[in-house]
Design a protein around this motif. Structure first.
Motif, PDB file in Angstrom:
ATOM      1  N   GLY A  96     -13.925  13.574  -4.071  1.00  0.00           N
ATOM      2  CA  GLY A  96     -14.787  12.970  -5.084  1.00  0.00           C
ATOM      3  C   GLY A  96     -14.095  11.930  -5.945  1.00  0.00           C
ATOM      4  N   TYR A  97     -12.771  11.958  -5.964  1.00  0.00           N
ATOM      5  CA  TYR A  97     -12.006  11.011  -6.779  1.00  0.00           C
ATOM      6  C   TYR A  97     -12.101   9.603  -6.241  1.00  0.00           C
ATOM      7  CZ  TYR A  97      -7.665   9.261  -8.958  1.00  0.00           C
ATOM      8  OH  TYR A  97      -6.726   8.556  -9.639  1.00  0.00           O
ATOM      9  N   TYR A  98     -12.249   9.509  -4.904  1.00  0.00           N
ATOM     10  CA  TYR A  98     -12.149   8.193  -4.268  1.00  0.00           C
ATOM     11  C   TYR A  98     -13.493   7.477  -4.241  1.00  0.00           C
ATOM     12  CZ  TYR A  98      -7.783  10.258  -2.837  1.00  0.00           C
ATOM     13  OH  TYR A  98      -6.562  10.850  -2.835  1.00  0.00           O
ATOM     14  N   THR A  99     -14.128   7.364  -5.405  1.00  0.00           N
ATOM     15  CA  THR A  99     -15.435   6.711  -5.471  1.00  0.00           C
ATOM     16  C   THR A  99     -15.201   5.223  -5.601  1.00  0.00           C
ATOM     17  OG1 THR A  99     -16.249   8.649  -6.592  1.00  0.00           O
ATOM     18  CG2 THR A  99     -17.639   6.710  -6.652  1.00  0.00           C
ATOM     19  N   VAL A 100     -15.030   4.583  -4.489  1.00  0.00           N
ATOM     20  CA  VAL A 100     -14.688   3.165  -4.519  1.00  0.00           C
ATOM     21  C   VAL A 100     -15.232   2.552  -3.256  1.00  0.00           C
ATOM     22  CG1 VAL A 100     -12.517   3.549  -3.325  1.00  0.00           C
ATOM     23  CG2 VAL A 100     -12.787   1.567  -4.778  1.00  0.00           C
ATOM     24  N   ASP A 101     -15.568   1.287  -3.306  1.00  0.00           N
ATOM     25  CA  ASP A 101     -16.092   0.652  -2.108  1.00  0.00           C
ATOM     26  C   ASP A 101     -15.101  -0.297  -1.463  1.00  0.00           C
ATOM     27  OD1 ASP A 101     -18.793   0.813  -4.106  1.00  0.00           O
ATOM     28  OD2 ASP A 101     -18.784   1.777  -2.140  1.00  0.00           O
ATOM     29  N   ALA A 102     -14.270  -0.904  -2.252  1.00  0.00           N
ATOM     30  CA  ALA A 102     -13.220  -1.745  -1.679  1.00  0.00           C
ATOM     31  C   ALA A 102     -12.149  -1.936  -2.735  1.00  0.00           C
ATOM     32  CB  ALA A 102     -13.759  -3.091  -1.228  1.00  0.00           C
ATOM     33  N   VAL A 103     -10.965  -2.284  -2.305  1.00  0.00           N
ATOM     34  CA  VAL A 103      -9.866  -2.518  -3.232  1.00  0.00           C
ATOM     35  C   VAL A 103      -9.347  -3.923  -2.991  1.00  0.00           C
ATOM     36  CG1 VAL A 103      -7.466  -1.911  -3.648  1.00  0.00           C
ATOM     37  CG2 VAL A 103      -9.169  -0.123  -3.493  1.00  0.00           C
ATOM     38  N   TRP A 104      -9.243  -4.713  -4.060  1.00  0.00           N
ATOM     39  CA  TRP A 104      -8.721  -6.071  -3.929  1.00  0.00           C
ATOM     40  C   TRP A 104      -7.295  -6.094  -4.404  1.00  0.00           C
ATOM     41  CZ3 TRP A 104     -11.273  -9.976  -1.623  1.00  0.00           C
ATOM     42  CH2 TRP A 104     -12.647  -9.817  -1.434  1.00  0.00           C
ATOM     43  N   ILE A 105      -6.366  -6.359  -3.486  1.00  0.00           N
ATOM     44  CA  ILE A 105      -4.960  -6.522  -3.878  1.00  0.00           C
ATOM     45  C   ILE A 105      -4.642  -8.002  -3.749  1.00  0.00           C
ATOM     46  CG2 ILE A 105      -2.595  -5.831  -3.430  1.00  0.00           C
ATOM     47  CD1 ILE A 105      -3.597  -3.323  -2.215  1.00  0.00           C
ATOM     48  N   GLY A 106      -4.590  -8.687  -4.910  1.00  0.00           N
ATOM     49  CA  GLY A 106      -4.427 -10.143  -4.854  1.00  0.00           C
ATOM     50  C   GLY A 106      -5.679 -10.734  -4.265  1.00  0.00           C
ATOM     51  N   ILE A 107      -5.583 -11.392  -3.152  1.00  0.00           N
ATOM     52  CA  ILE A 107      -6.770 -11.960  -2.532  1.00  0.00           C
ATOM     53  C   ILE A 107      -7.175 -11.191  -1.274  1.00  0.00           C
ATOM     54  CG2 ILE A 107      -6.536 -14.327  -3.364  1.00  0.00           C
ATOM     55  CD1 ILE A 107      -5.092 -14.913  -0.711  1.00  0.00           C
ATOM     56  N   MET A 108      -6.400 -10.132  -0.933  1.00  0.00           N
ATOM     57  CA  MET A 108      -6.730  -9.362   0.261  1.00  0.00           C
ATOM     58  C   MET A 108      -7.697  -8.254  -0.082  1.00  0.00           C
ATOM     59  SD  MET A 108      -3.592  -8.641   2.753  1.00  0.00           S
ATOM     60  CE  MET A 108      -3.110  -7.363   1.645  1.00  0.00           C
ATOM     61  N   ARG A 109      -8.660  -8.070   0.821  1.00  0.00           N
ATOM     62  CA  ARG A 109      -9.616  -7.010   0.598  1.00  0.00           C
ATOM     63  C   ARG A 109      -9.236  -5.815   1.474  1.00  0.00           C
ATOM     64  NH1 ARG A 109     -14.522  -5.455   2.919  1.00  0.00           N
ATOM     65  NH2 ARG A 109     -15.916  -4.400   1.451  1.00  0.00           N
ATOM     66  N   TYR A 110      -8.995  -4.698   0.840  1.00  0.00           N
ATOM     67  CA  TYR A 110      -8.592  -3.506   1.571  1.00  0.00           C
ATOM     68  C   TYR A 110      -9.790  -2.575   1.653  1.00  0.00           C
ATOM     69  CZ  TYR A 110      -5.820   0.587   2.810  1.00  0.00           C
ATOM     70  OH  TYR A 110      -5.297   1.675   3.439  1.00  0.00           O
ATOM     71  N   ASN A 111     -10.294  -2.384   2.858  1.00  0.00           N
ATOM     72  CA  ASN A 111     -11.504  -1.615   3.067  1.00  0.00           C
ATOM     73  C   ASN A 111     -11.164  -0.133   3.013  1.00  0.00           C
ATOM     74  OD1 ASN A 111     -13.938  -0.602   3.857  1.00  0.00           O
ATOM     75  ND2 ASN A 111     -14.180  -1.982   5.602  1.00  0.00           N
ATOM     76  N   LEU A 112     -11.220   0.442   1.805  1.00  0.00           N
ATOM     77  CA  LEU A 112     -10.776   1.836   1.650  1.00  0.00           C
ATOM     78  C   LEU A 112     -11.610   2.840   2.444  1.00  0.00           C
ATOM     79  CD1 LEU A 112      -8.467   3.220  -0.019  1.00  0.00           C
ATOM     80  CD2 LEU A 112     -10.311   4.180  -1.338  1.00  0.00           C
ATOM     81  N   PRO A 113     -12.969   2.731   2.467  1.00  0.00           N
ATOM     82  CA  PRO A 113     -13.739   3.697   3.261  1.00  0.00           C
ATOM     83  C   PRO A 113     -13.304   3.717   4.718  1.00  0.00           C
ATOM     84  CG  PRO A 113     -15.197   2.425   1.865  1.00  0.00           C
ATOM     85  CD  PRO A 113     -13.857   1.800   1.741  1.00  0.00           C
ATOM     86  N   LEU A 114     -13.124   2.493   5.296  1.00  0.00           N
ATOM     87  CA  LEU A 114     -12.716   2.444   6.688  1.00  0.00           C
ATOM     88  C   LEU A 114     -11.330   3.075   6.856  1.00  0.00           C
ATOM     89  CD1 LEU A 114     -13.543   1.373   9.465  1.00  0.00           C
ATOM     90  CD2 LEU A 114     -12.206  -0.665   8.967  1.00  0.00           C
ATOM     91  N   ALA A 115     -10.438   2.764   5.898  1.00  0.00           N
ATOM     92  CA  ALA A 115      -9.090   3.315   5.978  1.00  0.00           C
ATOM     93  C   ALA A 115      -9.119   4.836   5.908  1.00  0.00           C
ATOM     94  CB  ALA A 115      -8.224   2.753   4.850  1.00  0.00           C
ATOM     95  N   TYR A 116      -9.974   5.373   5.047  1.00  0.00           N
ATOM     96  CA  TYR A 116     -10.098   6.829   4.909  1.00  0.00           C
ATOM     97  C   TYR A 116     -10.470   7.460   6.243  1.00  0.00           C
ATOM     98  CZ  TYR A 116     -11.206  11.070   2.222  1.00  0.00           C
ATOM     99  OH  TYR A 116     -11.221  12.336   1.691  1.00  0.00           O
TER     100      TYR A 116
END
Lengths: 615, 192
Positions: free
Chosen positions: A146-166
């Motif tokens: 439940g902690y990981y309520t996020v749709d994407a993470v932007w590190i600088g200009i890169m978009r890190y697709n957290l759901p897919l990574a999970y």
């Protein structure tokens, strides 16, 4: 010396050089091995256990070490791909931000999720209670889904697709575990295959080549003598039993088969009893623990732990009953051991399955429109993945407590009684032996929980690593201080392979609940990385739709029937080829054995001719 | 260090001769010399290669200490005229050579036969086999096989190895059986 002189004179220089070079190569290899033993975890501990207690018990400890390393690897995987990016972006390191996409087409009712993070002044013991039950302050930490309520993470200009990574990290850890277990079991498998058939001249081999002249430790020598004695006795007994079985009359066969069927029915009845009680207890616990009236009392904690307690009780009682019943079925001893173990394995793993099934029946309980807008029972389980994660967490904690408590309250007192009290009853009870199969099933049970739970609780492997680490030392202490060496030493190679097979069964069984959770049950809309998708699996097709069209077509083509059916047929053909190859090899081995027998007969014939000619 | 010191105690031509006649390398011979001289009292260490070590001292070696065949090994390799099973350095080298990695399986099986032949009559009869099995399983009362089990076991062994069906195993039969045994070469080995 004369014979040796004659011998060495015949050897040419070339052969001498070859011999000396192979000797120095072997020496170099053993040096390297000696050095590497310092680097491997616990190498010296396991070596000393092998020297004192034999290879059977040593295989248990090296199995434990394997699980520690595996869990640590899984933890690193999940941590670096899931937790770390999220924590980095939460605290804004490296110019990172979190992107929240507002959920579309979802009713507001589904997104209400207020975990009580225990803000404000609370009693200290609520923290303790939360630690044990995974609720309260623990529920909002990175431990649970439940902690990981996020749709994407932007590190600088890169978009890190957290759901897919999970999702991909989940698949990755399952794949790594699968491949590693198979790699380890391949060695044992080839040995089993070759030695399966009736061994040729097994008695002569055991008697003339049985003693290892390299043994220098008197204790190891004593162990070797015991194991030789046991092996010879079991072989002789099996031979007698096989003769007896072959001589069974039709009436006796009928009696034994009907007895076996009857006992199997009893076993099934016991299993059904276990499963039903687990189901009822889980439903009861779920219904009564969400009742927040007495949310802070000890009773509430006990109710929450009720499924774990019932499962542990079932895991303890069922094997006792099975080992009692198997005596009446009159199998050969080797098969008896295997069958009891398989039944115990089935009980342990199926118990977890029943628990999960009862959880799901609660979550998807859709009578009376309880889950109309969201697809799952959103009132009771706004964030159902966290709830499942909490159940797995509780199971793991309880398992750990039991493993720590049993030595403290059972093993050590028993040893004290056995050494100080000379009462007849207690001496008969005696010191215990180290039950290898029971201990192995215990840790396989824990590992299956870890595999299932890691999807719902990404930091669970860290707890598992620490748990197995502590268990190693606890078991080692129990072994050295309370156990007497086994009366029946066990061969290591056979059991090692068997443990890995059971672990593999646990892993494959873990695929089922995970597959159902990911692909069939709608993901919760109020928490977690898969809020915007119908099911957790949907993130994959969604991502593929963003690929270039050519790649899309290829990937969709691979998933279609036009590809799957021919692929399946090809795999079947390859499998049949290998089976035929294995059978051909077995036949060649049989033929070579027969040739050896014929050869000895030829020799006998020649010797007779020679003795006749001499007269 | 220590190796260099003991090398000067064995005359070079003797060392070369030992290398020729045994299956051991120069390193192994020197190590054997070092271990052998440690068994002697200090005064005799100078001329270790011509001294005889009594059996009780030999049996303190860790390699032999835990071995149930220790007495037979000393007896077979000893060339003492007084039959007290004491071993000279050359006997010791002989033993190590037979048990080394590079000895041929013919040599090993020949000496194994001598070791297992408890009554020294040239064949392995029932009594020898019984004593052999008792050595393997241990000397205590509860570690011996029962007489019925022993009978069954000896019956099986003779069935598998006695080709001329005379109730005993002679050297060629023994060598044939052992040559087909996969574990013999790796178990009949002593490394210092």
């Amino acid at each position: 010396r004369d014979t040796q002189q004659a011998d060495t004179e015949h050897l040419s220089r070339w052969k001498k050089w070859r011999r000396s070079s192979s000797k120095s190569w072997k020496k170099a290899l053993s040096e390297v091995k000696g050095l590497s033993s310092y680097l491997v975890l616990w190498q010296r501990d396991i070596h000393s256990i092998e020297g004192k207690f034999g290879t059977g018990i040593q295989s248990y400890f090296s199995f434990l070490r394997f699980l520690v390393v595996l869990n640590f690897l899984i933890f690193i995987l999940m941590f670096s791909f899931v937790t770390l990016p999220f924590v980095i972006s939460k605290y804004g390191i490296f110019n990172s931000t979190i992107a929240y996409i507002s959920p579309k087409n979802i009713e507001d009712k589904c997104t209400i999720y207020e975990p009580s993070g225990n803000k404000g002044l609370v009693y200290f013991y609520t923290y303790l209670k939360d630690l044990f039950s995974g609720t309260g302050f623990l529920e909002v930490t990175s431990l649970f889904y439940g902690y990981y309520t996020v749709d994407a993470v932007w590190i600088g200009i890169m978009r890190y697709n957290l759901p897919l990574a999970y999702l991909l990290a989940t698949f990755a850890y399952l794949a790594i575990s699968f491949l590693w277990i198979i790699k380890r079991s391949v060695n044992g498998f080839t040995q089993n295959l070759v030695h399966d058939a009736d061994p040729f001249q097994s008695y002569c081999n055991k008697v003339f080549a049985g003693w290892d002249f390299c043994i220098t430790d008197p204790n190891a020598a004593w162990l070797k003598q015991r194991s030789l004695q046991y092996e010879l006795q079991t072989d002789l007994q099996e031979e007698k039993l096989k003769q007896k079985i072959a001589e069974r009359t039709m009436k006796e066969k009928l009696r034994i088969y009907s007895l076996r069927m009857f006992i199997n029915i009893i076993v099934i009845a016991i299993l059904s009893g276990c499963f039903y009680s687990i189901y009822r207890v889980t439903v009861f616990s779920q219904e009564n623990s969400s009742d927040s009236d007495n949310a802070n009392s000890l009773v509430n904690l006990l109710v929450q732990y009720l499924p774990s307690m019932v499962i542990t009780l079932a895991n303890f009682i069922a094997p006792l009953i099975f080992s009692f019943l198997i005596r009446f079925e009159e199998y050969i001893p080797a098969f008896e051991i295997r069958l009891t173990l398989m039944r115990c394995v089935f009980v342990r793993l199926a118990n977890i399955g029943v628990l999960l099934f009862s959880l799901w029946s609660q979550i998807s309980d859709c009578g009376a429109d309880k889950c109309k807008p969201c697809g799952y029972n959103y009132k009771l389980y706004p964030c159902w993945e966290s709830d499942v994660g909490q159940e797995m967490y509780k199971l793991m904690i309880f398992d750990f407590i039991v493993i720590l408590a049993v030595p403290l309250f059972v093993d050590f007192p028993r040893k004290m009684l056995a050494t100080h009290c000379s009462c007849k009853l207690i001496q008969w009870f005696g010191q215990q032996e180290f039950g290898i199969s029971d201990n192995v099933l215990e840790i396989i049970y824990g590992q299956t929980i870890c595999w299932i739970g890691t999807f719902f609780s990404p930091l669970l492997p860290a707890i598992a690593t620490i748990k197995y680490f502590v268990i190693f030392y606890v078991k080692k202490i129990i072994l050295t201080h309370t156990c007497k060496p086994a009366a029946r030493p066990i061969r290591a190679s056979g059991s090692n392979f068997f443990f890995l097979v059971v672990l593999l069964i646990g892993l494959i069984l873990a695929f089922v609940p995970l597959g159902v959770s990911i692909a069939r049950i709608p993901s919760s809309k109020a928490c977690g990385p898969f809020r915007n998708f119908n099911t957790s699996w949907e993130v994959v097709p969604d991502t593929i739709l963003e690929f270039p069209t050519v790649l899309q077509q290829i990937l969709f083509g691979m998933a279609s029937e036009a590809f799957a059916v021919p692929f399946f047929m090809i795999i079947c053909i390859v499998m049949f080829y290998f089976i035929a190859l294995a059978r051909a090899h077995k036949r060649v081995v049989e033929q070579l054995r027969e040739q050896l027998v014929l050869e000895s007969r030829d020799k006998m014939f020649l010797i007779r001719k020679i003795t006749e000619a001499q007269r | 260090g220590a190796m260099g010191g003991s090398a000067s105690l064995i005359p070079r031509d003797l060392l070369a001769e030992y290398q020729e006649l045994t299956f051991l390398s120069k390193q192994e011979i020197l190590l054997a010399y070092k271990r052998f001289s440690e068994l002697l009292p200090k005064e005799e260490r100078e001329s270790a290669y011509s001294a005889r070590v009594p059996k009780s001292q030999i049996l303190t070696l860790p390699e032999l200490r835990a071995n149930p065949f220790q007495h037979r090994i000393c007896h077979v390799f000893s060339t003492s005229e007084t039959r007290d099973d004491s071993m000279s350095f050359e006997d010791f080298l002989d033993m190590l050579s037979v048990f080394s990695d590079s000895a041929t399986s013919d040599i090993k099986s020949h000496y194994a036969f001598c070791i297992f032949d408890f009554d020294d009559d040239g064949t392995l009869d029932r009594k020898d086999l019984e004593q052999l099995v008792n050595c393997l399983t241990g000397q205590g009362e509860e570690s011996r096989l029962s007489s019925a089990e022993m009978e069954q076991l000896i019956q099986n062994i003779l069935e598998e190895s006695d080709i001329d069906k005379d109730g005993t195993i002679n050297l060629p039969e023994f060598q044939l059986v052992v040559s087909r045994s996969p574990d013999f070469a790796s178990s009949f080995k002593i490394v210092l």
